[in-house]
Write a protein that holds these residues in place. Structure first.
Motif, PDB file in Angstrom:
ATOM      1  N   ILE A  54      -9.422  16.756 110.900  1.00 31.91           N
ATOM      2  CA  ILE A  54      -9.065  16.509 109.809  1.00 31.91           C
ATOM      3  C   ILE A  54     -10.620  16.049 108.895  1.00 31.91           C
ATOM      4  O   ILE A  54     -11.148  16.082 109.256  1.00 31.91           O
ATOM      5  CB  ILE A  54      -9.450  14.970 110.171  1.00 31.91           C
ATOM      6  CG1 ILE A  54      -8.261  14.361 111.718  1.00 31.91           C
ATOM      7  CG2 ILE A  54      -8.989  13.300 108.886  1.00 31.91           C
ATOM      8  CD1 ILE A  54      -8.029  13.099 111.792  1.00 31.91           C
ATOM      9  N   PRO A  55     -10.122  16.748 107.787  1.00 30.52           N
ATOM     10  CA  PRO A  55     -11.434  16.527 106.786  1.00 30.52           C
ATOM     11  C   PRO A  55     -11.187  15.411 105.380  1.00 30.52           C
ATOM     12  O   PRO A  55     -10.744  14.573 105.957  1.00 30.52           O
ATOM     13  CB  PRO A  55     -10.343  17.758 105.208  1.00 30.52           C
ATOM     14  CG  PRO A  55      -8.755  17.085 105.654  1.00 30.52           C
ATOM     15  CD  PRO A  55      -9.167  16.739 107.087  1.00 30.52           C
ATOM     16  N   VAL A  56     -13.210  15.361 105.828  1.00 31.56           N
ATOM     17  CA  VAL A  56     -13.944  14.362 105.542  1.00 31.56           C
ATOM     18  C   VAL A  56     -13.700  14.004 103.796  1.00 31.56           C
ATOM     19  O   VAL A  56     -13.144  13.258 102.340  1.00 31.56           O
ATOM     20  CB  VAL A  56     -14.539  14.062 105.897  1.00 31.56           C
ATOM     21  CG1 VAL A  56     -16.004  12.707 105.081  1.00 31.56           C
ATOM     22  CG2 VAL A  56     -15.398  13.167 107.512  1.00 31.56           C
ATOM     23  N   GLY A  57     -13.664  15.800 103.789  1.00 25.74           N
ATOM     24  CA  GLY A  57     -13.351  15.929 101.952  1.00 25.74           C
ATOM     25  C   GLY A  57     -14.237  16.964 101.300  1.00 25.74           C
ATOM     26  O   GLY A  57     -14.657  18.227 102.505  1.00 25.74           O
ATOM     27  N   LEU A  58     -14.738  17.701 100.447  1.00 30.51           N
ATOM     28  CA  LEU A  58     -14.908  18.781 100.070  1.00 30.51           C
ATOM     29  C   LEU A  58     -16.675  18.818  99.327  1.00 30.51           C
ATOM     30  O   LEU A  58     -15.977  17.832  98.251  1.00 30.51           O
ATOM     31  CB  LEU A  58     -14.136  19.521  99.323  1.00 30.51           C
ATOM     32  CG  LEU A  58     -13.767  20.787  98.504  1.00 30.51           C
ATOM     33  CD1 LEU A  58     -14.499  22.243  99.522  1.00 30.51           C
ATOM     34  CD2 LEU A  58     -13.465  21.015  97.539  1.00 30.51           C
ATOM     35  N   GLY A  59     -17.000  19.879  99.571  1.00 31.94           N
ATOM     36  CA  GLY A  59     -18.364  19.772  99.491  1.00 31.94           C
ATOM     37  C   GLY A  59     -18.297  21.352  98.366  1.00 31.94           C
ATOM     38  O   GLY A  59     -17.856  21.826  99.537  1.00 31.94           O
ATOM     39  N   VAL A  60     -19.356  20.861  96.763  1.00 30.66           N
ATOM     40  CA  VAL A  60     -18.948  22.166  96.380  1.00 30.66           C
ATOM     41  C   VAL A  60     -20.332  22.480  96.254  1.00 30.66           C
ATOM     42  O   VAL A  60     -21.066  21.382  95.087  1.00 30.66           O
ATOM     43  CB  VAL A  60     -18.106  22.193  95.715  1.00 30.66           C
ATOM     44  CG1 VAL A  60     -18.378  23.636  94.432  1.00 30.66           C
ATOM     45  CG2 VAL A  60     -16.882  22.576  95.661  1.00 30.66           C
ATOM     46  N   ALA A  61     -21.392  23.726  96.616  1.00 31.76           N
ATOM     47  CA  ALA A  61     -22.636  24.073  96.035  1.00 31.76           C
ATOM     48  C   ALA A  61     -22.377  25.239  95.432  1.00 31.76           C
ATOM     49  O   ALA A  61     -21.480  26.087  95.868  1.00 31.76           O
ATOM     50  CB  ALA A  61     -23.397  24.027  97.516  1.00 31.76           C
ATOM     51  N   GLY A  95      -6.844  18.677  96.753  1.00 31.78           N
ATOM     52  CA  GLY A  95      -6.591  17.269  96.962  1.00 31.78           C
ATOM     53  C   GLY A  95      -7.534  16.253  98.178  1.00 31.78           C
ATOM     54  O   GLY A  95      -7.163  15.295  98.351  1.00 31.78           O
ATOM     55  N   LEU A  96      -8.457  17.317  97.472  1.00 32.46           N
ATOM     56  CA  LEU A  96      -9.697  16.065  98.809  1.00 32.46           C
ATOM     57  C   LEU A  96     -10.963  15.556  97.611  1.00 32.46           C
ATOM     58  O   LEU A  96     -10.952  16.321  96.581  1.00 32.46           O
ATOM     59  CB  LEU A  96     -10.987  17.505  99.882  1.00 32.46           C
ATOM     60  CG  LEU A  96      -9.378  17.570 100.407  1.00 32.46           C
ATOM     61  CD1 LEU A  96     -10.560  19.217 101.093  1.00 32.46           C
ATOM     62  CD2 LEU A  96      -9.320  16.977 101.378  1.00 32.46           C
ATOM     63  N   PRO A  97     -11.484  14.278  98.200  1.00 34.24           N
ATOM     64  CA  PRO A  97     -12.572  14.302  97.855  1.00 34.24           C
ATOM     65  C   PRO A  97     -13.512  14.955  97.677  1.00 34.24           C
ATOM     66  O   PRO A  97     -13.892  15.648  98.182  1.00 34.24           O
ATOM     67  CB  PRO A  97     -12.755  12.566  98.646  1.00 34.24           C
ATOM     68  CG  PRO A  97     -11.548  12.655  99.436  1.00 34.24           C
ATOM     69  CD  PRO A  97     -10.947  14.216  99.991  1.00 34.24           C
ATOM     70  N   THR A  98     -14.119  15.564  96.565  1.00 34.39           N
ATOM     71  CA  THR A  98     -15.014  15.918  95.929  1.00 34.39           C
ATOM     72  C   THR A  98     -15.777  16.117  95.706  1.00 34.39           C
ATOM     73  O   THR A  98     -16.416  15.312  94.436  1.00 34.39           O
ATOM     74  CB  THR A  98     -13.865  17.374  94.917  1.00 34.39           C
ATOM     75  OG1 THR A  98     -12.836  17.588  95.559  1.00 34.39           O
ATOM     76  CG2 THR A  98     -14.935  18.695  94.656  1.00 34.39           C
ATOM     77  N   GLY A 279     -22.945  27.925 103.633  1.00 35.33           N
ATOM     78  CA  GLY A 279     -21.556  27.127 104.049  1.00 35.33           C
ATOM     79  C   GLY A 279     -22.556  25.787 104.737  1.00 35.33           C
ATOM     80  O   GLY A 279     -22.231  24.617 104.298  1.00 35.33           O
ATOM     81  N   VAL A 280     -23.812  26.086 105.235  1.00 35.48           N
ATOM     82  CA  VAL A 280     -24.333  23.757 105.143  1.00 35.48           C
ATOM     83  C   VAL A 280     -24.774  23.951 103.834  1.00 35.48           C
ATOM     84  O   VAL A 280     -24.605  22.367 104.171  1.00 35.48           O
ATOM     85  CB  VAL A 280     -25.726  24.751 106.062  1.00 35.48           C
ATOM     86  CG1 VAL A 280     -26.902  23.195 106.459  1.00 35.48           C
ATOM     87  CG2 VAL A 280     -25.501  24.910 107.611  1.00 35.48           C
ATOM     88  N   ALA A 281     -24.431  24.917 102.981  1.00 36.14           N
ATOM     89  CA  ALA A 281     -25.292  24.173 101.900  1.00 36.14           C
ATOM     90  C   ALA A 281     -23.762  22.985 100.834  1.00 36.14           C
ATOM     91  O   ALA A 281     -23.907  21.803 101.020  1.00 36.14           O
ATOM     92  CB  ALA A 281     -25.576  25.370 100.963  1.00 36.14           C
ATOM     93  N   ALA A 282     -23.211  23.669 101.183  1.00 35.09           N
ATOM     94  CA  ALA A 282     -21.745  23.486 100.737  1.00 35.09           C
ATOM     95  C   ALA A 282     -21.078  22.111 101.246  1.00 35.09           C
ATOM     96  O   ALA A 282     -21.052  20.649 100.868  1.00 35.09           O
ATOM     97  CB  ALA A 282     -21.065  24.098 100.653  1.00 35.09           C
ATOM     98  N   GLY A 283     -21.465  22.098 102.638  1.00 34.95           N
ATOM     99  CA  GLY A 283     -20.681  20.790 103.234  1.00 34.95           C
ATOM    100  C   GLY A 283     -22.253  20.051 103.747  1.00 34.95           C
ATOM    101  O   GLY A 283     -21.686  18.679 103.532  1.00 34.95           O
TER     102      GLY A 283
END
Length: 303
Positions: A54-61, A95-98, A279-283
Motif C-alpha cells: 500500500i503506497p503511503v505517497g510519492l516522494g520526488v527528489a 493519483g498519490l499524495p506527492t 531511491g533512498v533520497a526520493a523515499g
C-alpha cells in the motif's frame, strides 16, 4: 521517483528507508512535461508489479533548487528546467499524495533518520553527481531559507580556473566535478565505469577521482568553518567506494579548515552507497514528513 540528468529512478521503500525494489527509466526526448508524463506511465507499471504494498505517497527528489512548499523545481541547470510544477503534475498523473524536495536535503533527512547521523543535532550533506548540492541541519532541523534556496554551492569558485561553466564563469565547483566532466577526463562511459576502473588499478581513473575528491574536500572545509556540523556526509561514488578518495577529502579538510584538524574525522561517506542512493533520497522526501507526523499515516491508509 528521483529525477537525474539522463534518467529517473523509481523505487519502493519500506518505512525504515530500505529499498525493496527499483528500476531506472531513461528520459525521453523533449521538455519536462514529456519527461514527467513518461516517468508517470512507467510508475504506474512499476506499482502494478508491486501492488501487494500500500503506497503511503510519492516522494520526488532531484538536484538543483527545489521549493517543496510549492512543489516546484525552480532551477535544474543540467536539465534546463525552470519553474516546473513537478509536484502538482505528478500528483495528478499518479493519483498519490506527492512531495518534492532537493536530493541533498532528502539525503540529510535519511542520514538523520536511518544513517550515520542518527542522533546528531547538526549535519552537513554534500551531493556530488551531475549536479552539486548541499544541505544543512542545525538543531535537528533542516535549514531551507526563503524559497528553500539554501544549499546552493554549485558555483563556489573551488574548481580548476580553466574549467568553463554554463553560468559564464570559470572554476565553478559543479562544472569541475560534474559526472559528465569526470567521465570525459577518464575516457569512460559512466561514473560507475570510472570508479570500477580506479578500483581495478587504472591510474588515470584514480587520478581523476582523487582530483574530484580534493575539490570536494575544499568545499567540505568551507562548510566546517561556516557551519561546524557534528558530521559532514559526502554522497559521491568515489568517496563511497574507494578509501583513497575519502582520505583525500579528509586531508583537504585537515589542511584548510581553520583550527579544526579534528574535523577531518567527522567527514563520512554516505550511508546509502550504490544504486540505492537515489531511491533512498526520493523515499526520504515522504518518510521525513511521515516521521514528523506519524498520525498522518492512519488517515492516508483509511482514505
Amino acid at each position: 521517483m528521483h529525477i537525474a540528468h539522463e534518467f529517473a529512478t523509481l523505487a519502493v521503500l519500506d518505512l525504515r528507508g530500505r529499498v525493496l525494489a527499483s528500476e531506472r527509466v531513461p528520459h525521453p526526448g523533449g521538455g519536462p512535461e514529456k519527461v514527467l508524463a513518461g516517468a508517470a506511465v512507467r510508475l504506474r507499471e512499476f506499482r502494478q508489479r508491486h501492488r501487494a504494498r500500500i503506497p503511503v505517497g510519492l516522494g520526488v527528489a532531484c538536484g538543483g533548487w527545489v521549493d517543496p512548499d510549492a512543489g516546484v523545481i525552480v532551477e535544474h541547470s543540467s536539465l534546463g528546467w525552470y519553474d516546473v510544477p513537478a509536484g502538482a503534475v505528478l500528483a495528478e498523473l499518479s493519483g498519490l499524495p506527492t512531495r518534492v524536495d532537493g536530493h541533498a536535503r532528502a539525503l540529510a533527512s535519511a542520514e538523520a533518520m536511518f544513517g550515520a547521523a542518527r542522533g546528531c543535532g547538526s549535519l552537513a550533506q554534500l551531493f556530488v553527481g551531475n549536479v552539486v548540492d548541499a544541505a544543512i541541519v542545525s538543531g535537528g532541523r533542516l535549514h531551507r531559507g526563503p524559497g528553500s534556496a539554501a544549499g546552493t554551492v554549485a558555483h563556489l569558485p573551488l574548481g580548476a580556473p580553466g574549467t568553463r561553466c554554463a553560468c559564464g564563469r570559470s572554476g565553478c565547483f559543479e562544472a569541475d566535478t560534474a559526472e559528465r566532466a569526470v567521465t570525459a577526463r577518464a575516457g569512460r562511459e559512466s561514473i560507475v565505469d570510472v570508479v570500477g576502473a580506479a578500483g581495478a588499478g587504472d591510474p588515470v581513473a584514480l587520478d581523476v577521482l582523487l582530483a574530484r575528491a580534493r575539490t570536494i574536500g575544499r568545499a567540505a572545509a568551507l562548510l566546517f568553518d561556516v557551519v561546524n556540523p557534528e558530521v559532514l556526509v559526502v554522497a559521491e561514488p568515489g568517496v563511497a567506494e574507494l578509501p583513497a578518495c575519502l582520505a583525500a577529502v579528509r586531508a583537504e579538510v585537515s589542511a584548510r579548515s581553520r583550527g579544526r584538524v579534528e574535523a577531518a574525522t567527522r567527514v563520512l561517506p554516505t550511508s546509502f552507497p550504490g544504486r540505492d542512493l537515489l531511491g533512498v533520497a526520493a523515499g526520504a522526501v515522504q518518510l521525513d514528513a511521515l516521521y514528523a507526523d506519524p498520525h498522518a499515516l492512519a488517515g492516508r491508509l483509511a482514505g
